[in-house]
Write an enzyme that holds these catalytic residues in place. Structure first.
Site, PDB file in Angstrom:
ATOM      1  N   ARG A 248       0.857  -1.205   0.000  1.00  0.00           N
ATOM      2  CA  ARG A 248      -0.101  -0.126  -0.039  1.00  0.00           C
ATOM      3  C   ARG A 248       0.726   1.182  -0.130  1.00  0.00           C
ATOM      4  NH1 ARG A 248      -3.363   1.008   5.324  1.00  0.00           N
ATOM      5  NH2 ARG A 248      -1.656   2.805   5.592  1.00  0.00           N
ATOM      6  N   HIS A 252      -4.325   4.707   4.472  1.00  0.00           N
ATOM      7  CA  HIS A 252      -5.354   3.766   4.376  1.00  0.00           C
ATOM      8  C   HIS A 252      -6.272   4.535   3.441  1.00  0.00           C
ATOM      9  CE1 HIS A 252      -8.668   1.213   5.447  1.00  0.00           C
ATOM     10  NE2 HIS A 252      -9.358   2.374   5.735  1.00  0.00           N
ATOM     11  N   TYR A 260       1.413   5.469  12.382  1.00  0.00           N
ATOM     12  CA  TYR A 260       1.834   4.173  12.720  1.00  0.00           C
ATOM     13  C   TYR A 260       2.864   3.384  11.853  1.00  0.00           C
ATOM     14  CZ  TYR A 260      -1.604   3.899   8.902  1.00  0.00           C
ATOM     15  OH  TYR A 260      -2.095   3.787   7.636  1.00  0.00           O
TER      16      TYR A 260
HETATM   17  C1  LIG Z   1     -16.921  -5.116   9.369  1.00  0.00           C
HETATM   18  C2  LIG Z   1     -15.952  -3.875   9.167  1.00  0.00           C
HETATM   19  N1  LIG Z   1     -15.213  -3.620  10.416  1.00  0.00           N
HETATM   20  C3  LIG Z   1     -14.526  -2.654  10.120  1.00  0.00           C
HETATM   21  C4  LIG Z   1     -14.421  -1.893   9.250  1.00  0.00           C
HETATM   22  C5  LIG Z   1     -13.311  -0.608   8.846  1.00  0.00           C
HETATM   23  N2  LIG Z   1     -12.432  -0.736   7.875  1.00  0.00           N
HETATM   24  C6  LIG Z   1     -12.695  -0.390   6.864  1.00  0.00           C
HETATM   25  S1  LIG Z   1     -11.238  -0.851   5.975  1.00  0.00           S
HETATM   26  C7  LIG Z   1     -10.475  -1.730   7.368  1.00  0.00           C
HETATM   27  C8  LIG Z   1      -9.006  -2.160   7.195  1.00  0.00           C
HETATM   28  C9  LIG Z   1      -9.046  -3.259   6.195  1.00  0.00           C
HETATM   29  O1  LIG Z   1      -7.850  -3.928   5.875  1.00  0.00           O
HETATM   30  P1  LIG Z   1      -7.802  -5.010   4.795  1.00  0.00           P
HETATM   31  O2  LIG Z   1      -8.768  -5.811   4.741  1.00  0.00           O
HETATM   32  O3  LIG Z   1      -6.341  -5.220   4.940  1.00  0.00           O
HETATM   33  O4  LIG Z   1      -7.854  -4.077   3.699  1.00  0.00           O
HETATM   34  P2  LIG Z   1      -6.893  -2.979   3.147  1.00  0.00           P
HETATM   35  O5  LIG Z   1      -7.615  -1.599   3.387  1.00  0.00           O
HETATM   36  O6  LIG Z   1      -5.589  -3.151   3.633  1.00  0.00           O
HETATM   37  O7  LIG Z   1      -6.925  -2.895   1.712  1.00  0.00           O
HETATM   38  C10 LIG Z   1     -11.272  -1.446   8.339  1.00  0.00           C
HETATM   39  C11 LIG Z   1     -11.004  -2.174   9.662  1.00  0.00           C
HETATM   40  C12 LIG Z   1     -15.173  -2.199   8.067  1.00  0.00           C
HETATM   41  N3  LIG Z   1     -15.318  -1.544   6.955  1.00  0.00           N
HETATM   42  N4  LIG Z   1     -16.183  -3.346   8.130  1.00  0.00           N
END
Ligand SMILES: Cc1ncc(C[n+]2csc(CCOP(=O)(O)OP(=O)(O)O)c2C)c(N)n1
Ligand SMILES: Cc1ncc(C[n+]2csc(CCOP(=O)(O)OP(=O)(O)O)c2C)c(N)n1
Ligand SMILES: [Mg+2]
Ligand SMILES: [Mg+2]
Lengths: 327, 349, 327, 349
Positions: A248, A252, A260
């Site tokens: 990435r 985020h 972080y």
């Molecule tokens: C059920 C749920 N919990 C928390 C979130 C908040 N949230 C959005 S993206 C994210 C991180 C996701 O990490 P990852 O699956 O590794 O995807 P990335 O963002 O790295 O592409 C979180 C915790 C959400 N959208 N849905």
């Protein structure tokens, strides 16, 4: 070899297209949001999750897919949508909340639906996994060899829907491929701090399905492994799980101060940016610079066109908000 | 549970905080006082919470008591219930209330019923804090309020502060309560720069401990012509409308619910008995919402009919659209409140 | 050896106690429900899930546990509650909905809470798994070596909470043991029709924790393996997963016509009823008949007493329904 | 979608079915007609559904179209949404509505928003059938109604039949609807011998196809003195009360909501405009419930005040207790309705 040549050229062009799409998003997103950053303002309000660095995952998988194959993607969907062939004008217009957007502005960047190429995405972690199993079963039941691919992040692999969907897909021998884009982070939380195993591919064994790990953030490597898993599904052998190591390159979401992250991590990752690296490899393996330049500029041209379309497109009428709640 | 010394609603010297700061300050002070308190959730560690609810806590209390979790809401909220049954006082964050669908069982079937199913032998002192509300273009899975979804189900207390002072006092009360308390903070009030913030939510917030009682509404503006009942961000819209209405001689009373479960029916009834008119303003979906509950409460209990039919403004029964032109068209605001009240006063019966 | 002797005698007695408890439930349950079976009627309304045949799982695990160790159990809780030492009078009274029941009649047979021995159970599949992790962490954080055990059925291992809880427990090195009672069925659905892997123990690898499989529905075998997993937890090494092959000698709930079961399956299973089998083994290995008889009759006596207590206990006042909604 | 020929509410010769039989008959007939329909859920195959909703379907249509699932509600409801987006018309069963907490995200954030998020390009023709209600001693995680939990959230239609005739006609309408329809069947009406059954739920149910329209309430008893609004089992309590009241000259009108989303506000208003009095009877939790919505609907729209304050009877805001002495004390019944109405008529204003 010639087909291989054209696929690789296609993959390169799609990566460039996706990256350029986001290169145009960036300044647009900050329009109206400065000097004091306020997410609500400007032509692109709300959260914006960029996929810079993750393009190899999208192109390596989508190079094998047909329009009648389904993809369910995540909150970080642009690269996948582009590689799947989502209407670029309508996609850009949707992200700008305009009337000729994919959903007339109702969905926004986390909710891109293009049934013409069977693409959708959503904002809840691991939410697309069940629907991918369902799409795969629908194809299977109508006797088609179409398949489905569910993309998810490595953080999503700790959500209950992951487990339930893999088990269900395996029990039903659904023609589906689960693709984890492992970019090491779920927002601020590193994979190592929240995932019990080093490689999510190892979890495939718990569902009696093949598990593949792809390292190097390399489109060719993704292409090779995705080919195996997709052929496995298409030929009726059932689901697979692929974990792709990727990176990435941005926060985020846009505006994330990334406190972080280790100091120079992003710098190091950008030095290994997969797009110039892939170009260098292609050139080293005999692709002509001119051919690559042509592909690039064509890709960019489409993006420029899409942004021009989106910018000039009108906003919908406010009262259209009431339409399409029901079919 | 006996409470340590604390002043109830006694504001100190002027000290303006955001709700985010008030929440993290309250949690930090309580963690100092009571070692059984810990915080868990996604990105609440080093990052300090996506909405700043835990800023600085990781640095002060360390990773044992301030725990980042996997994206596993069912497991970590379930774990919090197990901790709460075993001497700890967990505070968990569900990042957006919109995500309740992946973990509601742990909340309403487990946490909220632990006391009842055990005949009062096992309590569940847990705070679940969660962000609500839209208005910033985050679309239909990140902008909901879902107040009534929680207010409808028994066994939980549900609080919604409209300003930092109340946020701190309600957080202290929530942490010290032996029951599950859902602490809903509205993104438009949170005081995260990047979300913009309604100015009125940033107010004088004493550093010392004080409690805002759960279950007590607050009259934030006295008036005699109409009662406007609001919660969270709509309190501020109501206040803005009331200021405008005052210019033409209409004197609106504004009631901030602050808690929706248990609902402070007495305060609502007292205000409407005085004004004889009622408008409820809510940014949650309309049907079976808090507006309906307030209206039903008033109509079934008031001995005399109102001076005009009670009214409500809420988000209509449609998903929340992304594009700002639609989203703002649907959300309540001061303008809509003002014109509705003018209509109510014009069309008396 | 002598400690082994007393443990085995204890396990035998607890199995007898549990079975006899259910032997008394059976006729009581049908009181008032005949000639036309109506679940709402009689002194024991509602669903009733019996654990006949599954006693080895409960006793083999609980033989290692202390009162300060936590158990979260399922909708099929009696054998586990009894082996954990839940107050038998109050438990029986609760199931009869009486005022001196564990919860004064508010909970019923699926919601038995006895904080004196840290036992609870619930009616939602896999719901107890998170709480077990939490209880384990509470012990760990207060520096105690108490542990937690979450019981679940093999059907529950396909629920999202299973996955999330195992991962969380592993990441946090929680002192918890997950015990799957594999009775081959989730209501009418055989394990083979809904679970991708033959043994759920194989799923442990996906969480980097030890996975154990116990066959034979044998208390000694359960005892041996549970000892390893519990010691692993108590000594700070983290969670484990145990799958125990067991058998459901009754319907899913009382009144279940069991049309989905092969004709003589239950008959065959009853021939391998673990209780007489265990008695026979103990006798063969030198236990005195008289000693076993004594343990049996003592166990039965306690159950008789509990039922007498429950039957004679008053119902609560209806308006007490309003108490204890909040602490 | 264009509908095949079907009569609307034209009952045939007397043919008494239970709701369970009416549901399985409706599903079977539709599956014959439309090969894109399939059924999924726990124990809906060989077992025919714990509540008899799929009896005989496995034998007729086989395991491809009648699929037992793992205990994985999130995955199989999610899969149904994916199927519905891809040309199939899935019917899924959530065995007890109480389990919604493990899978609500797939229902309200996914199924219910698919049409909206896609600007109408992708529909979600899915029926989710689920059992509701208590009264048979199954305690607090197996006896809830949760009507308002579903009625509050947009994008779904929610139907609740009170009798077999309506159940069949509503099921046909639900299956043919291109939207997610939550089909709530009440255990006390289902006609499973082992649950007991309120006699009035077993009624004349034609074999031929007919539709009961979604979104239309039904006046099941005409009257002039008071409107009793009920749904599911409370309709039968209301009818019983009305019969008793008639003996002392009180003429109650009973309205069966049949659908709570979209709510048939016109029929409610028309009835209350006629009778001038309103009692809503609901076995779901009180606060933010359907009773509040009906009362608010009436009070905000009726030009003239009611003859006496509107009232509601519902399950109080407490978990559902196991022991019958408590459970029946809390649930609505004919007796409670009757005495409440006598009080309403006695205490006019
Ligand atoms: C059920 C749920 N919990 C928390 C979130 C908040 N949230 C959005 S993206 C994210 C991180 C996701 O990490 P990852 O699956 O590794 O995807 P990335 O963002 O790295 O592409 C979180 C915790 C959400 N959208 N849905
Ligand atoms: C989330 C949820 N889904 C479905 C049910 C209904 N249900 C109760 S018991 C059961 C079967 C459980 O099977 P298993 O886990 O193997 O336990 P067993 O009954 O065999 O002891 C089901 C599906 C439930 N209680 N909770
Ligand atoms: Mg990630
Ligand atoms: Mg089982």
């Amino acid at each position: 070899m010639s087909s291989n040549h054209s696929k690789r050229l296609w993959m390169y062009a799609q990566m460039v297209k996706s990256r350029y799409f986001e290169d145009l998003i960036k300044p647009a997103y900050f329009e109206g949001k400065t000097p004091v950053f306020n997410m609500a303002k400007g032509p692109l309000p709300g959260e914006m999750h960029l996929s810079d660095g993750q393009e190899p995952c999208a192109v390596g998988v989508c190079a094998h897919l047909r329009p009648d194959d389904t993809i369910t993607a995540t909150h970080r969907p642009h690269h996948i949508a582009i590689a799947k062939g989502v209407d670029l004008n309508a996609m850009a217009a949707e992200i700008f909340g305009k009337k000729d957007g994919l959903a007339g502005g109702r969905g926004g960047h986390m909710h891109l639906f293009d049934p013409a190429v069977n693409f959708s995405c959503s904002g809840i972690i691991a939410q697309g996994m069940g629907p991918a199993v369902g799409a795969a079963m629908a194809a299977k039941m109508r006797g088609s060899d179409a398949i489905a691919v569910a993309f998810l992040g490595e953080g999503a692999a700790n959500q209950g829907a992951f487990h339930e969907s893999l088990n269900l897909a395996s029990v039903w021998k659904a023609p589906v491929v689960f693709v984890i884009e492992d970019n090491s982070y779920g927002i601020s939380v590193p994979k190592s701090a929240c995932t019990a195993v080093a490689s999510n591919a190892d979890r495939a064994g718990g569902y009696a399905m093949p598990g593949h790990h792809v390292s190097g953030n390399d489109p060719d490597a993704v292409y090779a492994i995705a080919g195996i898993a997709i052929e496995w599904a298409r030929s009726g052998s059932g689901p697979s799980l692929i974990e792709i190591e990727t990176s990435r390159l941005e926060g985020h979401f846009m505006g994330d101060p990334e406190g972080y992250r280790p100091k120079d991590e992003v710098k190091r990752l950008k030095e290994r940016d997969p797009i110039p690296a892939y170009r260098a490899r292609l050139v080293a393996e005999g692709f002509e610079e001119a051919e690559l330049d042509r592909a690039e500029s064509e890709a960019r041209g489409k993006v420029d066109q899409a942004f021009a379309f989106a910018r000039s497109n009108d906003y919908p009428e406010p009262k259209e908000a009431f339409d399409h709640v029901f079919a | 549970m006996s409470l340590p010394d604390a002043t109830v609603e006694k504001p100190g010297a002027e000290r303006r905080l955001t709700i985010a700061k008030a929440m993290s300050e309250a949690i930090g002070q309580e963690m100092q006082r009571d070692p059984s308190i810990l915080v868990m959730g996604e990105d609440i560690g080093k990052m300090g919470g996506v909405f700043g609810t835990t800023t600085g806590l990781f640095e002060t209390f360390g990773g044992e008591r301030v725990r980042d979790t996997p994206i596993s809401e069912t497991a970590f909220i379930g774990a919090a219930v197990g901790m709460a049954a075993n001497g700890l006082r967990p505070i968990v964050e569900l990042m957006f209330v919109d995500f309740f669908g992946v973990c509601m069982d742990a909340i309403y079937n487990l946490a909220a019923k632990q006391s009842y199913f055990s005949g009062g032998k096992v309590s569940c002192p847990m705070v679940l804090m969660t962000s609500v509300g839209g208005g910033y273009g985050d679309a239909g899975q990140h902008s909901q309020c879902l107040y009534a979804t929680f207010g409808h189900l028994p066994g939980m207390k549900v609080v919604i502060p409209s300003n930092a002072h109340d946020a701190k006092g309600l957080m202290l009360s929530a942490i010290r309560d032996d029951n599950p308390v859902i602490f809903m903070f509205h993104k438009a009030l949170q005081g995260m720069g990047w979300l913009g913030t309604v100015a009125g939510s940033i107010n004088d917030t004493p550093e010392s401990e004080y409690l805002v009682p759960i279950g007590k509404a607050s009259i934030v503006r006295e008036g005699s012509d109409v009662t406007i009942v609001g919660l969270g961000v709509t309190v501020h819209h109501a206040l803005a409308a009331a200021r405008n209405l005052a210019e033409t001689g209409i004197d609106a009373e504004v009631l901030d619910l602050r808690t929706i479960a248990p609902l402070d029916r007495e305060s609502i009834l007292a205000s409407v008995a005085k004004t004889g008119r009622l408008l409820v303003v809510d940014d949650d979906y309309l049907s079976c919402g808090i507006g309906a509950e307030v209206i039903a409460t008033v109509c079934e209990a008031l001995p005399a009919p109102l001076k005009c039919p009670p009214q409500r403004i809420a988000h209509p029964d449609i998903p929340i659209p992304f594009t700002p032109v639609m989203e703002h068209f649907l959300l309540p605001d001061a303008q809509k409140i003002e014109s509705r009240i003018r209509a109510m006063l014009g069309a008396q019966r």
